[in-house]
Write a protein that holds these residues in place. Structure first.
Motif, short mmCIF file in Angstrom:
data_model
loop_
_atom_site.label_atom_id
_atom_site.label_comp_id
_atom_site.label_asym_id
_atom_site.label_seq_id
_atom_site.Cartn_x
_atom_site.Cartn_y
_atom_site.Cartn_z
N VAL A 43 35.77 33.21 32.59
CA VAL A 43 36.41 34.00 33.64
C VAL A 43 35.43 34.12 34.81
O VAL A 43 34.26 34.46 34.61
CB VAL A 43 36.79 35.41 33.12
CG1 VAL A 43 37.54 36.19 34.19
CG2 VAL A 43 37.63 35.32 31.85
N GLU A 44 35.93 33.82 35.99
CA GLU A 44 35.13 33.95 37.21
C GLU A 44 34.73 35.41 37.39
O GLU A 44 35.57 36.30 37.29
CB GLU A 44 35.96 33.48 38.42
CG GLU A 44 35.20 33.43 39.73
CD GLU A 44 36.10 32.94 40.88
OE1 GLU A 44 37.32 32.84 40.68
OE2 GLU A 44 35.56 32.66 41.97
N ILE A 46 32.75 36.89 35.33
CA ILE A 46 32.25 37.31 34.02
C ILE A 46 31.29 36.24 33.50
O ILE A 46 30.13 36.52 33.21
CB ILE A 46 33.39 37.51 33.00
CG1 ILE A 46 34.45 38.46 33.54
CG2 ILE A 46 32.85 37.96 31.65
CD1 ILE A 46 34.22 39.93 33.28
N HIS A 47 31.79 35.02 33.40
CA HIS A 47 30.99 33.92 32.83
C HIS A 47 30.36 33.05 33.89
O HIS A 47 29.50 32.23 33.60
CB HIS A 47 31.84 33.06 31.91
CG HIS A 47 32.42 33.83 30.76
ND1 HIS A 47 33.68 34.37 30.81
CD2 HIS A 47 31.92 34.15 29.55
CE1 HIS A 47 33.94 34.99 29.66
NE2 HIS A 47 32.90 34.89 28.90
N PRO A 287 29.38 41.73 34.22
CA PRO A 287 29.37 40.72 35.26
C PRO A 287 28.13 39.85 35.09
O PRO A 287 27.05 40.34 34.76
CB PRO A 287 29.31 41.51 36.56
CG PRO A 287 29.63 42.91 36.19
CD PRO A 287 29.25 43.09 34.76
#
Lengths: 290, 290
Positions: A43-44, A46-47, A287
């Motif tokens: 997920v942009e 997050i990862h 984040p």
């Protein structure tokens, strides 16, 4: 979540390992190889941070579940990839992403056989599902460690997010297959959430406790012990080895993988003994830093 | 996207059908059954509206890719499910979601063998990957239609989003397997994007054109012809049948599935003939209506 498992039907009898290991393991009706199944999402925000080179994102999206296949001693086969993309993505973004996926697929012998692209009204979201195979006698689970087994890690730990290593690591597929073929290796998993989070999971699945010497951790340059334990996203292998097998295994490892350290960091202990207290700073949901 | 395929390595030789059919089809090293692989994503605000009952979302998330397995004549086996959830999700939301997934899994004999839950900084995102199996001689592809074949659909079309049917449909698994066993069925796919979008895809894959009589479309009550063609999310089966096989097939269908109509709506024609102009209003990327 146990609450969730109770809502799902009992898995069919061909499911050897479902939720709870690096991959699901399925016994096919024909042939001797077990089948592996794994899904993994990026997920942009997050990862990976917004603005990350799409090629790097594509590489990481495929290499993360490959690391889980590696941790079972498996060989990856087929991938299907779903991408939910924000409206702002250009052809160049798509091309970069698939260039990274393609590079990782070529490097590790994976066939991309399908997928789906949809629009995301929020951040970008990637989901990769992978199939793999592993001969029955090469499969390593998290649950096989015995009291007295040595605890070992491949490579070095810490600082993955800070250094950007989490975007360009190579999954330990060859190492995992080689270790899978060694009888003395009793359990294995990949280090994605940091040793401080992952070792307790392996111990729990094996019904053991553990003692490690944090100072013995193989660290990346400039990393503290805490960072090596808690940063996460190392994508190294954590394994346990019967003490009898260790001397010969270590020697053969050094010949086969001379550039990658295999380090003994502690020992599995009886379940009723207290484990070494470890920082588990890694939060899957925080984040990302880089 | 062709641009994307060019960036990926050539699929391995065991891949019979990759990107371009309802599922990927893989020839296993052992046994006679082919393996099917499918992934499908649901995005909040695209495939379901915010505020939709989580149980309905879970049901739909699993039933959508089941419809693709149905369209190949296949039997579903194992599912892995990824959920990216907004911070606001409560235990009740999770339970509702997995209750819906569990119901669909039980109803259709699927084992949920793994998955992942992560936080989404945006809308909810679900991705379901499914494996399945199909005996070689039961497999139906999009590409098998011949000039002169009759074009048929199961059930009725139109109004799925408006009526909420897209959240509670049952994938046509039994029907798909039954049709897969009929030699006279030459091609099959599921109707997810609306006949106006899906029939041209089947024709393209088969190297044919088509003529249909829009007035003959089996419609849900209160639906116009345009809605039946363009609404999408019908999850019915679109198939082609050799004209010789049709009379007997139709009779046997009516005995086997007396409550579900199987309707002939047109005929495949030579590639160089113009197809019936169809509205293709369905946009995979539009916000959902209900």
């Amino acid at each position: 979540m146990e609450v969730i498992s109770a809502l799902l039907p009992k898995p069919s009898r061909d499911v050897l390992t479902g939720i709870g290991d690096d991959c699901a393991v399925i016994r096919p009706r024909h042939g001797t190889d077990l089948r592996l199944l794994k899904t993994d999402a990026l997920v942009e925000g997050i990862h990976f941070a917004p603005g990350t080179l799409p090629e790097r994102v594509g590489w990481k999206a495929l290499c993360r579940p490959l690391s889980d296949i590696a941790a079972m001693g498996g060989t990856p086969l087929h991938a299907i990839i779903t991408v939910a993309a924000p409206a702002g993505w250009t052809t160049a973004t798509w091309k970069g992403l698939y260039r990274g996926i393609g590079k990782a697929a070529r490097a590790h012998g994976v066939s991309v056989v399908g997928g789906e692209t949809v629009r995301s009204p929020g951040p970008a979201f990637l989901s990769v599902s992978l199939t793999g195979a592993v001969p029955k006698n090469r499969l390593k689970l998290r649950s096989g460690a015995k009291t007295g087994d040595l605890i070992c890690v491949t490579g070095r730990l810490g600082g993955s997010l800070r250094s950007g290593r989490h975007l360009r690591f190579s999954p330990r597929l060859e190492e995992g297959q080689w270790l899978g073929n060694r009888k003395g290796v009793t359990a294995m998993m990949d280090l994605s959430d940091g040793l401080g989070n992952d070792l307790p999971k392996l111990a729990e699945e094996s019904g053991c406790s553990f003692r490690i010497d944090p100072d013995s951790l193989p660290r990346h340059r400039g990393c503290t012990v805490t960072e090596a334990l808690a940063d996460g996203e190392d994508y190294e292998l954590l394994l346990t080895v019967s003490p009898k097998a260790w001397p010969s295994l270590m020697k053969r490892w050094d010949t086969r993988f001379p550039r990658t350290p295999l380090t003994c960091i502690g020992r599995m202990t009886r379940r009723d003994l207290p484990p070494t207290p470890l920082p588990s700073g890694y939060d899957h949901l925080r984040p990302t830093k880089s």
